[in-house]
Design a protein around this motif. Structure first.
Motif, short mmCIF file in Angstrom:
data_model
loop_
_atom_site.label_atom_id
_atom_site.label_comp_id
_atom_site.label_asym_id
_atom_site.label_seq_id
_atom_site.Cartn_x
_atom_site.Cartn_y
_atom_site.Cartn_z
N ARG A 51 0.81 -1.21 0.00
CA ARG A 51 0.00 0.00 0.00
C ARG A 51 0.84 1.27 0.00
NH1 ARG A 51 -4.77 -1.33 4.46
NH2 ARG A 51 -5.06 -3.52 3.91
N LEU A 52 2.09 1.15 0.46
CA LEU A 52 2.88 2.34 0.68
C LEU A 52 4.32 2.10 0.20
CD1 LEU A 52 2.75 4.39 3.97
CD2 LEU A 52 4.94 3.84 2.93
N GLY A 53 4.78 2.92 -0.77
CA GLY A 53 6.15 2.83 -1.27
C GLY A 53 6.96 4.02 -0.77
N LEU A 54 8.27 3.81 -0.65
CA LEU A 54 9.14 4.85 -0.09
C LEU A 54 10.39 5.01 -0.92
CD1 LEU A 54 10.03 6.78 2.27
CD2 LEU A 54 11.09 4.76 3.31
N LEU A 55 10.75 6.27 -1.22
CA LEU A 55 12.04 6.61 -1.77
C LEU A 55 12.79 7.38 -0.70
CD1 LEU A 55 14.04 6.77 -4.15
CD2 LEU A 55 12.96 8.94 -4.77
N PRO A 56 13.74 6.73 0.02
CA PRO A 56 14.44 7.41 1.11
C PRO A 56 15.43 8.43 0.58
CG PRO A 56 15.34 5.22 0.81
CD PRO A 56 14.17 5.34 -0.13
N GLN A 57 15.93 9.26 1.47
CA GLN A 57 16.84 10.32 1.07
C GLN A 57 18.21 9.76 0.70
OE1 GLN A 57 17.72 13.31 4.11
NE2 GLN A 57 17.71 14.88 2.55
N SER A 58 18.73 8.83 1.48
CA SER A 58 20.04 8.23 1.20
C SER A 58 19.87 6.72 1.20
CB SER A 58 21.06 8.67 2.26
OG SER A 58 21.23 10.06 2.24
N ALA A 59 19.66 6.16 0.01
CA ALA A 59 19.46 4.72 -0.11
C ALA A 59 20.77 4.07 -0.55
CB ALA A 59 18.36 4.43 -1.13
N SER A 60 20.98 2.82 -0.14
CA SER A 60 22.18 2.09 -0.54
C SER A 60 21.78 0.69 -0.98
CB SER A 60 23.18 2.01 0.62
OG SER A 60 22.61 1.36 1.73
N ALA A 72 12.66 4.20 -9.79
CA ALA A 72 12.09 3.12 -10.59
C ALA A 72 11.68 1.95 -9.72
CB ALA A 72 13.09 2.68 -11.65
N MET A 73 12.49 1.63 -8.72
CA MET A 73 12.11 0.55 -7.81
C MET A 73 10.82 0.87 -7.07
SD MET A 73 13.94 -1.05 -4.44
CE MET A 73 13.04 0.14 -3.44
N ALA A 74 10.71 2.12 -6.59
CA ALA A 74 9.51 2.53 -5.88
C ALA A 74 8.29 2.48 -6.80
CB ALA A 74 9.69 3.94 -5.30
N LEU A 75 8.46 2.86 -8.07
CA LEU A 75 7.34 2.82 -9.01
C LEU A 75 6.94 1.38 -9.32
CD1 LEU A 75 8.27 5.64 -11.55
CD2 LEU A 75 6.73 5.75 -9.57
N ALA A 76 7.93 0.49 -9.43
CA ALA A 76 7.62 -0.92 -9.71
C ALA A 76 6.84 -1.56 -8.56
CB ALA A 76 8.91 -1.70 -9.95
N GLN A 77 6.99 -1.01 -7.37
CA GLN A 77 6.25 -1.53 -6.22
C GLN A 77 4.75 -1.32 -6.40
OE1 GLN A 77 8.17 -0.34 -2.60
NE2 GLN A 77 6.47 -0.95 -1.29
N ASP A 78 4.39 -0.30 -7.20
CA ASP A 78 3.01 -0.08 -7.62
C ASP A 78 2.05 0.05 -6.44
OD1 ASP A 78 1.01 0.30 -9.49
OD2 ASP A 78 0.56 -1.84 -9.67
N THR A 79 2.34 1.03 -5.58
CA THR A 79 1.52 1.26 -4.39
C THR A 79 0.62 2.48 -4.59
OG1 THR A 79 3.30 2.60 -3.44
CG2 THR A 79 3.22 0.26 -2.84
N PRO A 80 -0.53 2.52 -3.91
CA PRO A 80 -1.41 3.69 -4.03
C PRO A 80 -0.86 4.94 -3.35
CG PRO A 80 -2.32 2.11 -2.49
CD PRO A 80 -1.17 1.44 -3.13
N ILE A 81 0.08 4.77 -2.39
CA ILE A 81 0.72 5.91 -1.73
C ILE A 81 2.22 5.82 -1.99
CG2 ILE A 81 1.23 7.06 0.47
CD1 ILE A 81 -1.34 6.04 1.59
N LEU A 82 2.81 6.96 -2.35
CA LEU A 82 4.25 7.02 -2.61
C LEU A 82 4.84 8.14 -1.76
CD1 LEU A 82 6.40 5.65 -4.33
CD2 LEU A 82 5.92 7.31 -6.14
N LEU A 83 5.79 7.80 -0.90
CA LEU A 83 6.48 8.77 -0.05
C LEU A 83 7.89 8.98 -0.59
CD1 LEU A 83 5.51 7.36 3.49
CD2 LEU A 83 4.22 8.94 2.06
N LEU A 84 8.29 10.23 -0.76
CA LEU A 84 9.60 10.53 -1.34
C LEU A 84 10.30 11.60 -0.52
CD1 LEU A 84 7.26 10.67 -3.94
CD2 LEU A 84 9.36 9.90 -5.06
N ASP A 85 11.50 11.28 -0.07
CA ASP A 85 12.29 12.22 0.74
C ASP A 85 13.33 12.88 -0.14
OD1 ASP A 85 13.42 13.65 2.75
OD2 ASP A 85 14.02 11.94 3.99
N GLU A 86 13.12 14.15 -0.46
CA GLU A 86 14.02 14.91 -1.34
C GLU A 86 14.30 14.17 -2.64
OE1 GLU A 86 15.12 17.89 -1.22
OE2 GLU A 86 14.50 18.48 0.78
#
Length: 285
Positions: free
Chosen positions: A78-87, A151-165
């Motif tokens: 239901r919820l995808g996340l793009l963190p600020q500093s991902a590794s 792209a990874m967050a979009l592929a998760q295909d969630t109705p809510i998308l959270l993006l940090d910077e």
């Protein structure tokens, strides 16, 4: 649609709280931007909404359930996340990274499906990373890496998308492309988008709802035209500015005054020296 809200949050890492008694409801099917000065609690709030940080007090609700009590997989679909500093692990390719966005949709021993393949290919195309699919993530430039994680967050295909910077490391052209893409996902698919942005003018241009934070609290929230005013900019950012209409979109445009353009007291002019008398004419008869 999916409902996301928080009530009376107190958030901290160690020591004193970063966020204090904060309540917020994220409008469904809209683009919300959280803005504010450095260290005001923007990213901390986003981490709590994504269940990455457990509140000391208060509750985050996802579809009416306390998010900390929900199974991880139920949250992840239901919820995808793009963190600020991902590794990413060393050597992981872009295609493999994007494919990991499909994991929440799989059950034990479920094989890769045509739907998974379509979701990955669409995410690669939308973020202009298809040409990078075989490149290791750790060898990409900052901007390329940011688009791969999106792209990874979009592929998760969630109705809510959270993006940090989400525009970090991106040049101006890619910033606009990314924000245009998120706006299109909101308009055409009804996805709820929540972003942390520093750029107030981009916040006004792309958001339908703005949350302005200061010192761990919400200073103002609502439509950009009601929130981004000269008074709020001065109160929240300590910045003297003029707010005019953007000539392209008609949304608020913040024009900082800055120290160099402030009216300073006029410097007194030095008193001119008395004019010398002309010397007597020589040889006059």
């Amino acid at each position: 649609m999916t409902d996301l809200r928080a009530e009376h949050l107190q958030l901290a890492y160690d020591g004193d709280p970063v966020v204090r008694d904060l309540s917020v409801a994220i409008p469904e099917g809209q683009v919300t931007v959280i803005c504010g000065p450095n260290a005001c609690g923007k990213s901390t709030l986003l981490r709590a909404l994504a269940r990455l940080l457990k509140p000391r007090h208060g509750v985050v609700y996802l579809d009416g359930q306390a998010i900390t009590r929900m199974p991880t997989r139920q949250v992840a679909v239901r919820l995808g996340l793009l963190p600020q500093s991902a590794s990413a692990p060393d050597g992981l390719t872009v295609e493999d990274l994007v494919g990991r966005g499909r994991f929440p949709h799989h059950r034990w021993f479920q094989q890769w499906t045509a739907e998974d393949e379509w979701a990955v290919e669409q995410a690669l195309a939308l973020t202009d990373t298809a040409g990078l699919r075989h490149r290791p993530v750790d060898e990409l430039s900052g901007g390329q890496r940011q688009r791969a994680w999106l792209a990874m967050a979009l592929a998760q295909d969630t109705p809510i998308l959270l993006l940090d910077e989400p525009t970090t490391y991106l040049d101006l052209a890619h910033q606009v492309e990314l924000l245009d893409l998120l706006a299109e996902l909101n308009e055409t698919q009804g996805r709820t988008i929540v972003m942390v942005l520093h750029d107030l003018n981009k916040a006004c241009r792309y958001a339908s709802h703005v949350v302005a934070m200061s010192a761990g609290r919400i200073a103002a929230q609502g439509p950009p035209r009601e929130v981004i005013t000269a008074d709020v900019v001065r109160e929240v950012f300590g910045l003297q500015a003029t707010v005019i209409d953007d000539p392209v979109t008609g949304t608020p445009l913040v024009v900082p005054v800055g120290r160099r353009r402030r009216t300073l007291p006029a410097r007194p002019r030095p008193t001119p020296a008395p004019a010398a008398r002309p010397a007597a004419a020589v040889g006059r008869r």
